[in-house]
Design an enzyme around this catalytic site. Structure first.
Site, PDB file in Angstrom:
ATOM      1  N   HIS A  43       0.860  -1.189   0.000  1.00  0.00           N
ATOM      2  CA  HIS A  43       0.000   0.000   0.000  1.00  0.00           C
ATOM      3  C   HIS A  43       0.892   1.233   0.000  1.00  0.00           C
ATOM      4  CE1 HIS A  43      -3.975   1.888   1.571  1.00  0.00           C
ATOM      5  NE2 HIS A  43      -3.198   2.846   1.069  1.00  0.00           N
ATOM      6  N   GLU A  70      -2.642  -1.792  -3.275  1.00  0.00           N
ATOM      7  CA  GLU A  70      -3.801  -1.045  -2.802  1.00  0.00           C
ATOM      8  C   GLU A  70      -3.406   0.390  -2.516  1.00  0.00           C
ATOM      9  OE1 GLU A  70      -4.961  -3.432   0.562  1.00  0.00           O
ATOM     10  OE2 GLU A  70      -3.762  -2.212   1.948  1.00  0.00           O
ATOM     11  N   HIS A 191      -8.154  -5.920   7.365  1.00  0.00           N
ATOM     12  CA  HIS A 191      -7.905  -4.885   8.376  1.00  0.00           C
ATOM     13  C   HIS A 191      -8.190  -5.431   9.764  1.00  0.00           C
ATOM     14  CE1 HIS A 191      -7.190  -0.935  10.104  1.00  0.00           C
ATOM     15  NE2 HIS A 191      -6.807  -0.542   8.923  1.00  0.00           N
TER      16      HIS A 191
END
Length: 238
Positions: A43, A70, A191
């Site tokens: 990310h 991401e 998450h």
């Protein structure tokens, strides 16, 4: 079986804290693959405080499992990075400037036309698209209208409430997963999933294709070692 994609951002954070190349982000990614990870997630953020843009090029050239990038597609540099590397999957996350970590999904109703445009852009380049969403039926339904291939359910609320009432914590996710499947969407999640809450989540969520786990997995590896940690996370998903 649900695939495990290891997010290696925290490895890059540790490297960047001292400069140099220790730990070696690329080598860790390759070791994750060797130890059983079925994908690698990164990310990158504009300040490059963990994953650097060059890391993405290095990883793309070397890893052999699925590569998931991401991030915030409202950043042109991010879009250019993804198109240049053509990962297996891009996960669109509505980050704000300076955000420490992702903390909400897209409003797929308010951003419908924009997400349609971005989904088409990446899909035309041969990249699978996933959109980060909260377990809200309206958001899931609107996501299906964007042309995305998958959604990724944002699981912090599940992880936070798991110890109070697991069944209640997972219920909105199970409902969102069922709806996503009915709408023809593939399903990812991520998450705050960890060795305590992952197996129950997997058992209650139908059609779960992939989880992306970074912070908890890397923290566990400090005690268990990377190979043993990946083995245990894979076992939770089997």
């Amino acid at each position: 079986m649900t695939k495990l994609s290891v997010n290696i951002n925290k490895v890059a954070t540790l490297r960047n804290s001292r400069g140099g190349n220790n730990p070696n982000v690329l080598q860790v990614a390759l070791d994750c693959e060797k130890f059983g990870a079925q994908g690698i997630t990164v990310h990158p953020r504009p300040d490059e405080r963990h994953i650097r843009y060059q890391d993405v090029y290095d990883l793309k050239a070397a890893i052999t499992t699925e590569f998931n990038i991401e991030g915030n597609c409202r950043e042109k540099k991010f879009v250019d990075l993804v198109l240049a590397n053509k990962p297996t999957q891009v996960t669109l996350v509505p980050d704000e400037q300076g955000q420490i970590t992702s903390n909400h999904g897209w409003d797929t109703i308010a951003n419908q036309s924009y997400l349609k445009e971005m989904s088409a852009l990446f899909k035309d380049a041969g990249i699978r698209v996933s959109i980060f969403v909260d377990p809200d039926p309206k958001m899931v339904e609107a996501a299906a209208s964007t042309g995305t291939d998958r959604i990724e359910l944002y699981t912090e609320a599940y992880a936070t409430n798991y110890y109070k009432n697991p069944a209640e914590a997972v219920q909105p996710y199970a409902e969102a997963a069922k709806l996503a499947h009915e709408l023809g969407l593939g399903l990812n999640a991520g998450h705050d999933l960890d060795l305590h809450n992952l197996q129950y989540f997997r058992s209650q969520i139908p059609h779960l294709l992939e989880v992306s786990i970074g912070h908890a997995l890397i923290a566990d590896a400090l005690y268990l070692g990377l190979e043993e940690t990946i083995k245990r996370y894979r076992a939770q998903l089997s």
